[in-house]
Design a protein around this motif. Structure first.
Motif, mmCIF file in Angstrom:
data_model
loop_
_atom_site.group_PDB
_atom_site.id
_atom_site.type_symbol
_atom_site.label_atom_id
_atom_site.label_comp_id
_atom_site.label_asym_id
_atom_site.label_seq_id
_atom_site.Cartn_x
_atom_site.Cartn_y
_atom_site.Cartn_z
ATOM 1 N N TRP A 194 0.825 -1.203 0.000
ATOM 2 C CA TRP A 194 0.000 0.000 0.000
ATOM 3 C C TRP A 194 0.859 1.254 0.000
ATOM 4 C CZ3 TRP A 194 -3.626 -1.933 4.477
ATOM 5 C CH2 TRP A 194 -4.539 -2.855 3.945
ATOM 6 N N TYR A 195 1.908 1.198 0.819
ATOM 7 C CA TYR A 195 2.802 2.355 0.889
ATOM 8 C C TYR A 195 3.417 2.635 -0.475
ATOM 9 C CZ TYR A 195 6.722 5.304 2.296
ATOM 10 O OH TYR A 195 7.612 6.337 2.403
ATOM 11 N N ALA A 196 3.911 1.588 -1.133
ATOM 12 C CA ALA A 196 4.538 1.767 -2.438
ATOM 13 C C ALA A 196 3.540 2.333 -3.449
ATOM 14 C CB ALA A 196 5.103 0.433 -2.923
ATOM 15 N N GLN A 197 2.308 1.853 -3.420
ATOM 16 C CA GLN A 197 1.286 2.363 -4.337
ATOM 17 C C GLN A 197 0.999 3.838 -4.067
ATOM 18 O OE1 GLN A 197 -2.090 -0.184 -3.789
ATOM 19 N NE2 GLN A 197 -1.246 -1.854 -5.008
ATOM 20 N N ASP A 198 0.805 4.205 -2.791
ATOM 21 C CA ASP A 198 0.472 5.591 -2.445
ATOM 22 C C ASP A 198 1.633 6.530 -2.761
ATOM 23 O OD1 ASP A 198 -1.952 4.692 -1.602
ATOM 24 O OD2 ASP A 198 -1.467 4.716 0.544
ATOM 25 N N GLU A 199 2.860 6.060 -2.524
ATOM 26 C CA GLU A 199 4.016 6.897 -2.842
ATOM 27 C C GLU A 199 4.122 7.113 -4.349
ATOM 28 O OE1 GLU A 199 8.881 7.071 -2.276
ATOM 29 O OE2 GLU A 199 7.751 5.298 -1.653
ATOM 30 N N ALA A 200 3.912 6.069 -5.118
ATOM 31 C CA ALA A 200 3.984 6.194 -6.576
ATOM 32 C C ALA A 200 2.897 7.146 -7.084
ATOM 33 C CB ALA A 200 3.841 4.818 -7.232
ATOM 34 N N ARG A 201 1.693 7.048 -6.502
ATOM 35 C CA ARG A 201 0.601 7.936 -6.917
ATOM 36 C C ARG A 201 0.933 9.395 -6.571
ATOM 37 N NH1 ARG A 201 -2.926 5.683 -4.107
ATOM 38 N NH2 ARG A 201 -3.439 4.055 -5.609
ATOM 39 N N PHE A 202 1.527 9.597 -5.402
ATOM 40 C CA PHE A 202 1.889 10.956 -4.992
ATOM 41 C C PHE A 202 2.960 11.533 -5.914
ATOM 42 C CE2 PHE A 202 5.068 13.427 -2.585
ATOM 43 C CZ PHE A 202 4.325 14.576 -2.359
ATOM 44 N N ARG A 203 3.984 10.739 -6.221
ATOM 45 C CA ARG A 203 5.067 11.239 -7.073
ATOM 46 C C ARG A 203 4.565 11.516 -8.491
ATOM 47 N NH1 ARG A 203 10.148 11.009 -4.959
ATOM 48 N NH2 ARG A 203 10.490 9.709 -3.098
ATOM 49 N N ALA A 204 3.616 10.710 -8.966
ATOM 50 C CA ALA A 204 3.057 10.956 -10.297
ATOM 51 C C ALA A 204 2.309 12.283 -10.325
ATOM 52 C CB ALA A 204 2.126 9.811 -10.687
ATOM 53 N N GLY A 205 1.592 12.590 -9.231
ATOM 54 C CA GLY A 205 0.886 13.865 -9.166
ATOM 55 C C GLY A 205 1.816 15.056 -9.114
ATOM 56 N N GLN A 206 3.044 14.864 -8.610
ATOM 57 C CA GLN A 206 3.999 15.963 -8.525
ATOM 58 C C GLN A 206 4.618 16.318 -9.870
ATOM 59 O OE1 GLN A 206 4.733 17.804 -5.476
ATOM 60 N NE2 GLN A 206 2.760 16.759 -5.317
ATOM 61 N N GLU A 207 4.443 15.452 -10.847
ATOM 62 C CA GLU A 207 4.986 15.747 -12.168
ATOM 63 C C GLU A 207 4.231 16.872 -12.862
ATOM 64 O OE1 GLU A 207 4.974 12.117 -14.313
ATOM 65 O OE2 GLU A 207 6.472 11.128 -13.019
ATOM 66 N N ASN A 208 3.007 17.140 -12.446
ATOM 67 C CA ASN A 208 2.221 18.233 -13.016
ATOM 68 C C ASN A 208 2.471 19.490 -12.174
ATOM 69 O OD1 ASN A 208 0.315 20.008 -14.010
ATOM 70 N ND2 ASN A 208 -1.368 18.513 -13.993
ATOM 71 N N TRP A 209 3.021 20.520 -12.784
ATOM 72 C CA TRP A 209 3.386 21.723 -12.034
ATOM 73 C C TRP A 209 2.167 22.426 -11.443
ATOM 74 C CZ3 TRP A 209 1.424 26.462 -13.425
ATOM 75 C CH2 TRP A 209 0.869 26.560 -14.712
ATOM 76 N N ARG A 210 0.987 22.163 -12.017
ATOM 77 C CA ARG A 210 -0.217 22.812 -11.480
ATOM 78 C C ARG A 210 -0.591 22.274 -10.098
ATOM 79 N NH1 ARG A 210 -1.148 21.934 -16.878
ATOM 80 N NH2 ARG A 210 -1.617 23.770 -18.153
ATOM 81 N N LEU A 219 7.379 17.290 1.452
ATOM 82 C CA LEU A 219 7.173 15.851 1.575
ATOM 83 C C LEU A 219 7.983 15.092 0.528
ATOM 84 C CD1 LEU A 219 5.773 13.358 2.705
ATOM 85 C CD2 LEU A 219 3.792 13.875 1.251
ATOM 86 N N ASN A 220 8.030 15.623 -0.683
ATOM 87 C CA ASN A 220 8.797 14.981 -1.748
ATOM 88 C C ASN A 220 10.285 14.919 -1.391
ATOM 89 O OD1 ASN A 220 8.503 13.700 -4.278
ATOM 90 N ND2 ASN A 220 9.410 15.461 -5.307
ATOM 91 N N ARG A 221 10.797 15.987 -0.797
ATOM 92 C CA ARG A 221 12.200 15.996 -0.375
ATOM 93 C C ARG A 221 12.437 14.968 0.727
ATOM 94 N NH1 ARG A 221 14.692 21.583 1.160
ATOM 95 N NH2 ARG A 221 16.491 20.177 1.280
ATOM 96 N N ALA A 222 11.488 14.859 1.659
ATOM 97 C CA ALA A 222 11.637 13.873 2.732
ATOM 98 C C ALA A 222 11.653 12.455 2.176
ATOM 99 C CB ALA A 222 10.507 14.039 3.748
ATOM 100 N N LEU A 223 10.800 12.189 1.179
ATOM 101 C CA LEU A 223 10.782 10.858 0.566
ATOM 102 C C LEU A 223 12.067 10.594 -0.220
ATOM 103 C CD1 LEU A 223 7.070 10.740 -0.696
ATOM 104 C CD2 LEU A 223 8.039 9.637 1.339
ATOM 105 N N ASP A 224 12.617 11.638 -0.837
ATOM 106 C CA ASP A 224 13.867 11.469 -1.580
ATOM 107 C C ASP A 224 15.020 11.148 -0.633
ATOM 108 O OD1 ASP A 224 12.671 11.912 -4.007
ATOM 109 O OD2 ASP A 224 13.126 14.056 -4.048
ATOM 110 N N ARG A 225 15.049 11.798 0.520
ATOM 111 C CA ARG A 225 16.121 11.532 1.480
ATOM 112 C C ARG A 225 16.024 10.117 2.039
ATOM 113 N NH1 ARG A 225 15.017 16.902 3.191
ATOM 114 N NH2 ARG A 225 13.682 16.090 4.866
ATOM 115 N N ARG A 226 14.789 9.625 2.156
ATOM 116 C CA ARG A 226 14.594 8.289 2.688
ATOM 117 C C ARG A 226 15.059 7.219 1.715
ATOM 118 N NH1 ARG A 226 11.733 4.413 1.369
ATOM 119 N NH2 ARG A 226 11.038 2.785 2.790
ATOM 120 N N GLY A 227 14.877 7.488 0.427
ATOM 121 C CA GLY A 227 15.235 6.506 -0.581
ATOM 122 C C GLY A 227 14.024 5.689 -0.993
#
Length: 242
Positions: A194-210, A219-227
């Motif tokens: 579930w975590y992997a699915q939700d993270e992937a969905r969140f990162r996909a939404g961040q690709e749209n600048w709007r 949050l995106n930076r925190a996930l990047d630092r985590r790996g």
């Protein structure tokens, strides 16, 4: 101290909250009616002291209700509605203090109304800067049975409904459970999926600048630092939600 038989913490908290509404309205209405500026009662020292005592008693009732709510949350965990109850009780306490200030400084009823509206506006403005999803998720993870050995078990479904803001707390919970239970446990693997699915969905939404926001950027930076989140391998293919 244990509650009496048949009385739940939910009922105990509600019994403290509902009378608070009535007493707060009574206190405000009584002050507006009995202590109008320029009236005979407003200058009577005895009446003023009695009103002070009554409003102070209402403030003690607010404190009691907050303590009841704290016990309730200690048993059933934190939710948006319970956070809202804390904020509302704080506003009630602030309103009662403003009533005492209005009497002491001999202000008008219009001043009291304006001061309450200003307090409400400032509270709403301050709340817009608080990440309540992360606050609730971190509290529930830190105080759940799986992490502390006491309290209630973590409601994973509710945690997931909080949205991307709960991802760091979910990650912390999964890592803890993987060490203390087993990374091969079915429930842990399902939560990891579930975590992997939700993270992937969140990162996909961040690709749209709007859809960019400062909170999501942090949050995106925190996930990047985590790996990247890696689900431990197992002998058969893993299917989230199975």
């Amino acid at each position: 101290m244990a509650l009496p038989d048949g009385l739940t913490y939910a009922a105990y908290a509600h019994r403290g909250a509902y009378p608070l509404i009535v007493t707060a309205l009574l206190a405000a209405g009584f002050v507006l009616a009995a202590l109008r500026p320029g009236s005979a009662t407003s200058g009577d020292p005895l009446i003023r002291r009695l009103v002070y005592a009554w409003v102070a008693q209402n403030i003690l009732l607010v404190i009691s209700s907050i303590l009841r709510l704290d016990l309730y949350i200690g048993i059933y965990a934190l939710t948006y509605w319970r956070v809202a109850a804390f904020v509302w009780m704080g506003l009630v306490a602030a309103g009662l203090v403003l009533i005492m200030a209005r009497i002491a400084r001999e202000k008008s009823n219009e001043w009291l109304l304006s001061a309450n509206l200003l307090t409400l506006s400032a509270t709403l403005y301050a709340c817009s800067f608080i990440n309540f999803a992360a606050l609730i998720a971190n509290y529930n993870v830190d105080h759940c049975f799986e992490m502390t050995g006491q309290g209630t078990q973590l409601d994973v479904w509710y945690l997931r409904s909080l949205g991307p803001g709960a991802l760091p707390a979910v990650d912390r919970f999964v890592q803890h459970q993987s060490r203390t239970v087993s990374a091969e446990d079915a429930s842990i693997r399902e939560l990891a999926g579930w975590y992997a699915q939700d993270e992937a969905r969140f990162r996909a939404g961040q690709e749209n600048w709007r859809g960019w926001s400062f909170r999501d950027w942090r949050l995106n930076r925190a996930l990047d630092r985590r790996g990247p989140f890696v689900v431990p391998p197992m002998s058969e293919p893993f299917m989230p939600g199975r």
